[in-house]
Design a protein around this motif. Structure first.
Motif, PDB file in Angstrom:
ATOM      1  N   PRO A   1      -7.382  40.057  36.379  1.00 39.28           N
ATOM      2  CA  PRO A   1      -6.859  41.432  36.292  1.00 39.28           C
ATOM      3  C   PRO A   1      -5.495  41.541  36.976  1.00 39.28           C
ATOM      4  O   PRO A   1      -5.282  40.947  38.019  1.00 39.28           O
ATOM      5  CB  PRO A   1      -7.904  42.263  37.035  1.00 39.28           C
ATOM      6  N   LYS A   2      -4.608  42.291  36.335  1.00 38.05           N
ATOM      7  CA  LYS A   2      -3.254  42.485  36.886  1.00 38.05           C
ATOM      8  C   LYS A   2      -3.343  43.070  38.292  1.00 38.05           C
ATOM      9  O   LYS A   2      -2.660  42.635  39.197  1.00 38.05           O
ATOM     10  CB  LYS A   2      -2.447  43.452  36.002  1.00 38.05           C
ATOM     11  N   ASP A   3      -4.180  44.085  38.436  1.00 35.42           N
ATOM     12  CA  ASP A   3      -4.334  44.725  39.736  1.00 35.42           C
ATOM     13  C   ASP A   3      -5.501  44.074  40.472  1.00 35.42           C
ATOM     14  O   ASP A   3      -6.654  44.204  40.065  1.00 35.42           O
ATOM     15  CB  ASP A   3      -4.612  46.220  39.512  1.00 35.42           C
ATOM     16  N   PRO A   4      -5.229  43.368  41.573  1.00 36.25           N
ATOM     17  CA  PRO A   4      -6.304  42.652  42.270  1.00 36.25           C
ATOM     18  C   PRO A   4      -7.422  43.593  42.750  1.00 36.25           C
ATOM     19  O   PRO A   4      -8.542  43.150  42.964  1.00 36.25           O
ATOM     20  CB  PRO A   4      -5.602  41.978  43.452  1.00 36.25           C
ATOM     21  N   LYS A   5      -7.128  44.870  42.858  1.00 38.81           N
ATOM     22  CA  LYS A   5      -8.171  45.810  43.286  1.00 38.81           C
ATOM     23  C   LYS A   5      -9.298  45.897  42.260  1.00 38.81           C
ATOM     24  O   LYS A   5     -10.436  46.207  42.592  1.00 38.81           O
ATOM     25  CB  LYS A   5      -7.570  47.206  43.482  1.00 38.81           C
ATOM     26  N   MET A   6      -8.968  45.632  40.994  1.00 41.78           N
ATOM     27  CA  MET A   6      -9.973  45.679  39.941  1.00 41.78           C
ATOM     28  C   MET A   6     -10.957  44.521  40.034  1.00 41.78           C
ATOM     29  O   MET A   6     -12.066  44.598  39.514  1.00 41.78           O
ATOM     30  CB  MET A   6      -9.315  45.625  38.557  1.00 41.78           C
TER      31      MET A   6
ATOM     32  N   ASP B   1     -11.263  39.907  41.005  1.00 44.56           N
ATOM     33  CA  ASP B   1     -10.556  38.621  41.003  1.00 44.56           C
ATOM     34  C   ASP B   1     -10.551  38.002  39.610  1.00 44.56           C
ATOM     35  O   ASP B   1      -9.613  37.321  39.233  1.00 44.56           O
ATOM     36  CB  ASP B   1     -11.225  37.662  41.994  1.00 44.56           C
TER      37      ASP B   1
ATOM     38  N   ASN C   1     -15.951  42.897  35.497  1.00 45.08           N
ATOM     39  CA  ASN C   1     -15.060  42.498  36.592  1.00 45.08           C
ATOM     40  C   ASN C   1     -15.871  42.010  37.771  1.00 45.08           C
ATOM     41  O   ASN C   1     -16.859  42.638  38.147  1.00 45.08           O
ATOM     42  CB  ASN C   1     -14.222  43.693  37.059  1.00 45.08           C
TER      43      ASN C   1
ATOM     44  N   LYS D   1     -15.652  40.374  41.862  1.00 44.84           N
ATOM     45  CA  LYS D   1     -14.906  39.927  43.044  1.00 44.84           C
ATOM     46  C   LYS D   1     -15.657  38.756  43.642  1.00 44.84           C
ATOM     47  O   LYS D   1     -16.886  38.735  43.671  1.00 44.84           O
ATOM     48  CB  LYS D   1     -14.793  41.071  44.059  1.00 44.84           C
TER      49      LYS D   1
ATOM     50  N   ASP E   1      -6.611  41.376  52.513  1.00 43.15           N
ATOM     51  CA  ASP E   1      -6.008  41.086  51.213  1.00 43.15           C
ATOM     52  C   ASP E   1      -4.867  40.079  51.292  1.00 43.15           C
ATOM     53  O   ASP E   1      -4.641  39.320  50.360  1.00 43.15           O
ATOM     54  CB  ASP E   1      -5.469  42.380  50.587  1.00 43.15           C
TER      55      ASP E   1
ATOM     56  N   GLU F   1      -4.962  36.858  48.907  1.00 41.12           N
ATOM     57  CA  GLU F   1      -3.992  36.646  47.832  1.00 41.12           C
ATOM     58  C   GLU F   1      -3.332  35.272  47.983  1.00 41.12           C
ATOM     59  O   GLU F   1      -3.048  34.583  47.007  1.00 41.12           O
ATOM     60  CB  GLU F   1      -2.914  37.744  47.842  1.00 41.12           C
TER      61      GLU F   1
END
Ligand code: ARG
Length: 562
Positions: A30-35, A37, A80, A82, A478, A482
């Motif tokens: 996902p582009k946004d890591p909050k969504m 991994d 999704n 994590k 984070d 990352e």
């Protein structure tokens, strides 16, 4: 590892529908890591299950073993997940630190030979920006192919043969002087060459003389050969200065001249196979069926041509190296030439011609100027590199005036800046450069990456880090996470660079890695004296291993201090 676990779990759930091999390429980040991994899109299952992808995603999320993940969530048509940061992070870092030399490598090449035709400047001419590109791209591809299990062979196919030597010898005999050539070989020879063209405009008979002299050279006339050898030696000495600065060496300097006596068998074979035709006295191979211009094999006076020598060279490389691929790093303006080369070899029935790969690249200009020898307008590459070294020295003196190794480091940084700038652009892009911009310690530059590495090394020294301490860092923030995920991507980045013959993939990656490290450094108190200090330093250590290795692939050094 993590991703494998996800794929395995998915394949268990979808055992009747998709194999591991089919699932693997579907996994997205996902582009946004909050969504999350990793994500699995359920679209392609809609037909099989006759259900909406949203519903399928929800069903899969339900069935995934929750204990394997930090979280599992269906978002629209996606599943999704994590990952469990501490366990996975630890395994990645251990993986790097247990195999620092080989981390990120693979054995796709299975030891196959890969001759790489690179640099290949022309004797008696200055090395151009195009040759610089060929040199640094070729060297990076050699390093990347080595890391991918191939055996690269760096070949400098010098342009040391052809009608221009006729012109040069005529000019030298008319206006040349031994002393001045010895003092400044390339500059003097270029002057002679340029002068030849000026005078020949009014005296076209000079062109005839030049053709005749080249013919004598091809036939082995001693006096001509001696002059030729001398021009070649002197030019090569000058090129060598640039290769020394770049710290690049070659396995072979067999240039065009080396193939002078290896062309006849090829011409014979072409004739036997009835592939040649005479056209206005010249021997050609017609390639109209391939939508290509004819390949000119022999002129009417019997002189051979560029493509004739390349036919002999390609054959020689196959016979000598039994290559798994034969790479040519040569500017895009020669695209048709390499298509012709492959087409002729194919017509001869050589299946190995399909393993010839032309790796083209765009044009570099400096401060908007293209380099042209004909008009005698030359930017010498050696001057460019030396200027870059001076600029690097100035910055080091401003930042770290007491550095004992500053001369060496300035060389590594200045030259590195030029190499890095060349490689970070996708190779087909044409670009302009300005030295002031590329020797900056900020921005997407080589010095920035090198500086990040040196900073990380200094943190390790300050923290009195010892590699091999038990890892207990939870990695839950984070910034650390990352960084770990970026480190994990290295192996796939190397594969992509090899697949696309694209060193920029590595350059872009190492910039991102540096940026993530600098964010980590700004936000995490690395050197706090708590029980996780050595573990945080292990993460820093793993990052330095990867930065150094990636820089080495590109042909840059990583100074420990700067
Ligand atoms: N010497 C040539 C040039 O400067 C490049 C040679 C490229 N290699 C080859 N095998 N044709 O244009």
């Amino acid at each position: 590892m993590s991703k494998e676990q996800f794929i395995k779990d998915l394949s268990t759930i979808l055992t009747d529908n998709l194999t591991i091999e089919e699932i693997t390429p579907l996994i997205e980040t996902p582009k946004d890591p909050k969504m999350g991994d990793l994500a699995f899109p359920a679209f392609q299952l809609a037909r099989v299950f006759r259900k909406a992808p949203q519903q399928i995603a929800a069903d899969i999320a339900e069935q995934l073993p929750a204990e394997n993940y930090e979280s599992v969530e269906a978002v629209g048509p996606y599943v999704n997940i994590k990952l469990k940061r501490d366990a996975i992070g630890q395994s990645i870092i251990e993986d790097v630190l247990e195999n620092p030399e080989t981390y990120g490598s693979n054995n796709d090449g299975e030891g196959g030979n890969v001759p790489i035709d690179m640099s290949s400047p022309n004797i008696a001419k200055p090395m151009s920006m195009g040759h610089l590109r060929s040199t640094v791209i070729g060297n990076a591809l050699a390093n990347i192919s080595k890391k991918s299990g191939y055996n690269p062979i760096r070949i400098n196919y010098l342009g040391d043969w052809g009608t221009q030597f006729g012109k040069l010898i005529v000019a030298y005999k008319l206006w040349g002087n031994e002393e001045t050539v010895r003092e400044n070989p390339v500059t003097e020879l270029v002057k002679l060459y340029v002068h030849f063209h000026e005078v020949a405009e009014d005296q076209p008979e000079l062109e005839d003389q030049a053709r005749e002299v080249f013919k004598r050279l091809e036939d082995g006339d001693e006096e001509m050969l001696e002059l030729w050898q001398w021009f070649r030696d002197e030019s090569l000495k000058e090129f060598q200065k640039i290769y020394d600065l770049l710290d690049i060496s070659f396995d072979s300097f067999n240039g065009e001249a080396f193939f002078n006596d290896k062309m006849q068998p090829i011409i014979d074979e072409l004739e036997e196979k009835d592939l040649t035709v005479l056209s206005e006295g010249a021997t050609i191979v017609d390639l109209e069926d391939q939508d290509l211009p004819p390949a000119l094999i022999k002129k009417s006076d019997g002189a051979t041509l560029y493509v004739t020598r390349d036919l002999a060279a390609a054959t020689y490389r196959f016979e000598n190296y039994d290559f798994s691929q034969s790479i040519y790093v040569v500017g895009n303006e020669q695209r048709v030439h390499f298509e012709q080369l492959k087409a002729v070899l194919n017509k001869m029935g050589h299946e190995w011609a399909n393993n010839i790969v032309h790796v083209p690249f765009g044009l570099i200009t400096k401060d908007g100027k293209k380099l042209s020898t004909r008009k005698g307008q030359i930017v010498l590459l050696e001057d460019v590199l030396n200027e870059a070294i001076d600029l690097a020295l100035k910055q080091i003196e401003a930042k770290n005036p007491d550095l004992a190794t500053k001369e060496t480091v300035a060389r590594q940084v200045g030259v590195g800046a030029v190499i890095f700038h060349d490689l970070k652009n996708e190779r087909m892009n044409s670009f302009d450069f300005n030295l002031e911009d590329i020797v900056q310690f900020e921005g997407e530059t080589g010095p920035y990456v090198q500086y990040t590495f040196a900073r990380a090394k200094s943190i390790l020294r300050r923290g009195e880090y010892v590699r091999g301490t038990d890892f207990n860092y939870d990695l839950t923030d984070d910034y650390s996470w990352e960084l770990v995920k970026k480190i994990e991507q290295y192996g796939s980045v190397v594969r992509r660079a090899m697949r696309d013959y694209e060193p920029s993939v590595i350059a872009k990656y190492v910039i991102q890695l540096s940026q993530l490290f600098n964010k980590f450094y700004a936000n995490v108190r690395i050197l706090d004296e708590d029980d996780q200090l050595q573990s945080r330093l292990a993460l820093v250590d793993a990052m330095t291993v990867v930065i150094k290795d990636a820089l080495a692939l590109l042909g840059l050094q990583a100074p420990e201090e700067m």
